[in-house]
Design a protein around this motif. Structure first.
Motif, PDB file in Angstrom:
ATOM      1  N   LEU A  45     -11.605  44.134  21.835  1.00  0.00           N
ATOM      2  CA  LEU A  45     -12.666  45.011  21.361  1.00  0.00           C
ATOM      3  C   LEU A  45     -12.190  45.829  20.162  1.00  0.00           C
ATOM      4  CD1 LEU A  45     -13.828  46.333  24.834  1.00  0.00           C
ATOM      5  CD2 LEU A  45     -15.009  44.691  23.375  1.00  0.00           C
ATOM      6  N   MET A  62     -19.456  48.125  23.082  1.00  0.00           N
ATOM      7  CA  MET A  62     -18.176  48.256  23.782  1.00  0.00           C
ATOM      8  C   MET A  62     -17.076  48.518  22.767  1.00  0.00           C
ATOM      9  SD  MET A  62     -18.541  45.190  26.548  1.00  0.00           S
ATOM     10  CE  MET A  62     -17.538  45.906  27.821  1.00  0.00           C
ATOM     11  N   ALA A  63     -16.094  49.358  23.154  1.00  0.00           N
ATOM     12  CA  ALA A  63     -14.992  49.691  22.248  1.00  0.00           C
ATOM     13  C   ALA A  63     -13.800  50.189  23.039  1.00  0.00           C
ATOM     14  CB  ALA A  63     -15.435  50.745  21.241  1.00  0.00           C
ATOM     15  N   TYR A  64     -12.637  50.152  22.387  1.00  0.00           N
ATOM     16  CA  TYR A  64     -11.417  50.755  22.922  1.00  0.00           C
ATOM     17  C   TYR A  64     -11.290  52.124  22.275  1.00  0.00           C
ATOM     18  CZ  TYR A  64      -6.509  51.427  24.159  1.00  0.00           C
ATOM     19  OH  TYR A  64      -5.330  51.921  24.657  1.00  0.00           O
ATOM     20  N   VAL A  71     -11.105  51.598  27.723  1.00  0.00           N
ATOM     21  CA  VAL A  71     -12.176  50.684  27.333  1.00  0.00           C
ATOM     22  C   VAL A  71     -13.483  51.290  27.829  1.00  0.00           C
ATOM     23  CG1 VAL A  71     -13.139  48.375  27.638  1.00  0.00           C
ATOM     24  CG2 VAL A  71     -10.663  48.672  27.418  1.00  0.00           C
ATOM     25  N   GLY A 153      -7.664  46.933  24.844  1.00  0.00           N
ATOM     26  CA  GLY A 153      -9.053  46.606  24.558  1.00  0.00           C
ATOM     27  C   GLY A 153      -9.399  45.157  24.809  1.00  0.00           C
TER      28      GLY A 153
END
Length: 177
Positions: A45, A62-64, A71, A153
């Motif tokens: 991610l 979605m992201a880190y 996450v 991620g």
């Protein structure tokens, strides 16, 4: 010149085809927009400084999150932690190099975007624009033992436990449907 032509062709094929297979010759189903081949690899991610500062994030983003090394996924009520309250790390255990330092030194192109499906103005680095197709995550049996040195991620579908697996830089977290 050859690289420019190749990149243009690839980007054009994303828009025309609306189905993409990575690491395999074809997409598994008509209901899939992005499909990954076999192997002990996952989808990483994007890393963001703080998910709360991501402008225009829509549900399903979605992201880190580098702020707390977790996450996260965007829901209507805010951001949901997929790392089960366990903070991760961006320091590579083999090289002891902090990936955040490398990322922070790079210049981000704010207009960089790849869309699969009908192009809209939805913000994101990789956007699946289809309303009737889904992404199939890379499939790995027991990622905690079979993916050597996973990146923070990273996401996969664990075929052994039949669970979504996310790696926050320290531990894998597994999610049931």
């Amino acid at each position: 010149m050859k690289n420019s032509i190749l990149i243009s062709f690839i980007l054009f094929s994303f828009a025309v085809n609306a189905q993409v297979a990575i690491g395999k010759t074809s997409v598994a189903s008509q209901s899939v927009s992005l499909d990954f081949g076999a192997g002990n690899r996952g989808l990483i991610l994007p890393w963001v400084t703080n998910v709360a500062s991501v402008t225009g994030a829509i549900n399903g983003t979605m992201a880190y999150d580098l702020a707390d090394k977790k996450v996260k996924v965007k829901y209507a009520s805010g951001w949901k932690d997929l790392s089960v309250n366990t903070s991760g790390t961006t320091v590579d255990p083999l090289t002891t190099i902090d990936g955040a330092v490398i990322q922070n030194a790079a210049t981000e192109t704010s207009t960089a975007k790849v869309a699969i499906g009908t192009l809209t103005s939805t913000p994101g680095v990789l956007v699946l624009e289809d309303t009737n197709k889904a992404m199939v995550l890379p499939k790995v049996a027991n990622p905690q033992t079979n993916i050597i040195n996973p990146a923070p991620g990273m996401m996969v579908y664990d075929t052994a436990t039949k669970l979504l697996a996310v790696f926050n830089g320290s531990v894998w977290t597994f999610w049931k449907q």
